[in-house]
Enzyme design. Structure first.
Site, PDB file in Angstrom:
ATOM      1  N   SER A  70       1.757 -75.897 -37.018  1.00  0.00           N
ATOM      2  CA  SER A  70       3.099 -76.347 -37.990  1.00  0.00           C
ATOM      3  C   SER A  70       3.696 -74.745 -37.825  1.00  0.00           C
ATOM      4  O   SER A  70       3.211 -73.662 -37.564  1.00  0.00           O
ATOM      5  CB  SER A  70       2.709 -76.466 -39.580  1.00  0.00           C
ATOM      6  OG  SER A  70       4.118 -76.094 -40.350  1.00  0.00           O
TER       7      SER A  70
ATOM      8  N   TYR B 211      -1.106 -73.936 -47.556  1.00  0.00           N
ATOM      9  CA  TYR B 211      -0.857 -74.829 -46.511  1.00  0.00           C
ATOM     10  C   TYR B 211      -0.850 -74.245 -45.233  1.00  0.00           C
ATOM     11  O   TYR B 211      -1.437 -74.483 -44.121  1.00  0.00           O
ATOM     12  CB  TYR B 211       0.181 -75.713 -46.728  1.00  0.00           C
ATOM     13  CG  TYR B 211       0.672 -76.495 -45.559  1.00  0.00           C
ATOM     14  CD1 TYR B 211      -0.432 -77.720 -45.089  1.00  0.00           C
ATOM     15  CD2 TYR B 211       1.849 -76.368 -44.883  1.00  0.00           C
ATOM     16  CE1 TYR B 211       0.271 -78.132 -43.897  1.00  0.00           C
ATOM     17  CE2 TYR B 211       2.234 -76.872 -43.650  1.00  0.00           C
ATOM     18  CZ  TYR B 211       1.384 -77.994 -42.952  1.00  0.00           C
ATOM     19  OH  TYR B 211       1.826 -78.590 -42.105  1.00  0.00           O
TER      20      TYR B 211
ATOM     21  N   LYS C 139      -3.148 -73.723 -41.873  1.00  0.00           N
ATOM     22  CA  LYS C 139      -3.041 -74.018 -40.406  1.00  0.00           C
ATOM     23  C   LYS C 139      -3.103 -72.722 -39.431  1.00  0.00           C
ATOM     24  O   LYS C 139      -3.662 -72.796 -38.482  1.00  0.00           O
ATOM     25  CB  LYS C 139      -1.575 -74.314 -40.180  1.00  0.00           C
ATOM     26  CG  LYS C 139      -1.230 -75.634 -40.905  1.00  0.00           C
ATOM     27  CD  LYS C 139      -1.758 -76.841 -39.988  1.00  0.00           C
ATOM     28  CE  LYS C 139      -1.333 -78.189 -40.398  1.00  0.00           C
ATOM     29  NZ  LYS C 139      -2.078 -79.490 -39.504  1.00  0.00           N
TER      30      LYS C 139
END
Length: 338
Positions: free
Chosen positions: A124, A148, A152
């Site tokens: 991402s 989040y 990643k």
């Protein structure tokens, strides 16, 4: 090529399976259906004419993964399975680290035991944190502003270390910007379970009457209209990027990192206006405070993917919004239950 697609029943995974089938690849889907429905398989078959093998299971179940890879002669893995909501990650960091980081480590361990050495990872643009400038190239410093994004980034670092120690592996990190849109048939689209965390599914659910209004998080950013600016990419373009990655670098040893974006930034209000044009109705919205962990603007420099993968995003903003509306208007409640 037989490819295990973790999270293949989800939004990006299901569209990628369609494009893989069109390219002559054989996707084998593994999904725990946490944020998807089993009826997606029917839609994949309807659109492609092929019903992929489906294994219901979790990426943290190593024995299941090894069994699946051997039973289906898996040659490569595309790893989509992961929790993906910024706001939720702030509330549930442990769950995000367990699923996203630990789940990936279990998956790679199972690949190692099965002799599978090609991995394409769904990363991402959040790994760039709050970038000092835009557009963003792959050599920008990495950081994270929320759990989040941190999950990643942790996975990227783990995979980078692993590939250095195992130079005969091919590991590709695809850093997505903001996927939107749907399959042009209207048969597949984004169907989040519960309240959508991303802009376009929320806008489309307001337009179809499922929700009263859109909350626009943040209206005092240093941007053209005060709302956040993002690089929105059609999910079909994003799916084509995975096929290109497998074809171009899937058999090439090394660590490969690519931005998948359009190189253009649109504000939230610009996206709302474009969607209103596509659906022919007004989308009511309210301006509210920023969400924790959000940044002002973020868009890609996709030149490296264009150069090395011979891939570029070709679908317009009008196609993104029109295809989203076609999906939502044809499926006002999303996918049917199984």
């Amino acid at each position: 090529m037989n490819v295990l697609v973790t999270g293949g029943m989800g939004y990006i995974g299901s569209h990628t399976c369609i494009q893989m089938i069109e390219a002559g690849m054989t996707p084998v889907i593994l999904d725990n259906l946490y944020n998807s429905k089993s009826t997606v398989l029917d839609r994949i078959e309807k659109v492609s004419g092929v019903r992929p093998a489906f294994i219901e299971g979790d990426i943290r179940d190593k024995s299941l993964l090894v069994e699946a890879m051997k039973a289906h002669n898996i040659e490569a893995v595309i790893h989509f399975a992961g929790l993906k909501a910024v706001g939720e990650s702030v509330q549930k960091p442990l769950e995000y680290y367990d699923n996203n980081v630990n789940g990936t480590l279990v998956l790679v361990d199972a690949m190692r035991d099965s002799g599978v050495k090609t991995l394409v990872f769904s990363s991402s643009a959040t790994v760039y944190g709050d970038p000092a400038s835009v557009p963003i190239t792959e050599d920008f410093p990495t950081s994270a502003t929320n759990p989040y994004g941190r999950s990643k980034l942790m996975v990227e670092e783990c995979l980078t270390d692993f590939q250095k120690a195992n130079p005969d592996w091919s590991i590709t990190l695809l850093r997505y910007f903001n996927p939107v849109g749907s399959h042009p048939s209207g048969e597949l689209g984004e169907d989040p379970q519960g309240i959508p965390n991303n802009l376009m599914p929320f806008v489309s659910q307001v337009a179809v009457g499922r929700r009263e209004f859109l909350s626009v998080f943040g209206h005092d950013y240093p941007t053209k209209d005060g709302t956040g600016v993002r690089d929105y990419i059609h999910v079909m373009d994003l799916s084509d990027g995975h096929v290109a990655a497998l074809k171009k670098v899937g058999t090439k040893q090394g660590l490969h990192v690519y931005n998948l974006g359009t190189g253009n930034g649109y504000s939230v209000l610009e996206m709302v206006k474009a969607f209103e044009a596509a659906c022919g109705k007004e989308v009511p919205y309210q301006l509210v405070d920023r969400r924790p962990g959000d940044i002002a603007e973020c868009w890609a420099d996709p030149a490296k993917a264009m150069r090395e993968l011979e891939w570029q995003a070709t679908r317009s903003l009008n196609e993104m919004t029109a295809d989203t509306w076609r999906w939502q208007s044809n499926n006002p409640q999303g996918y049917p239950e199984s």
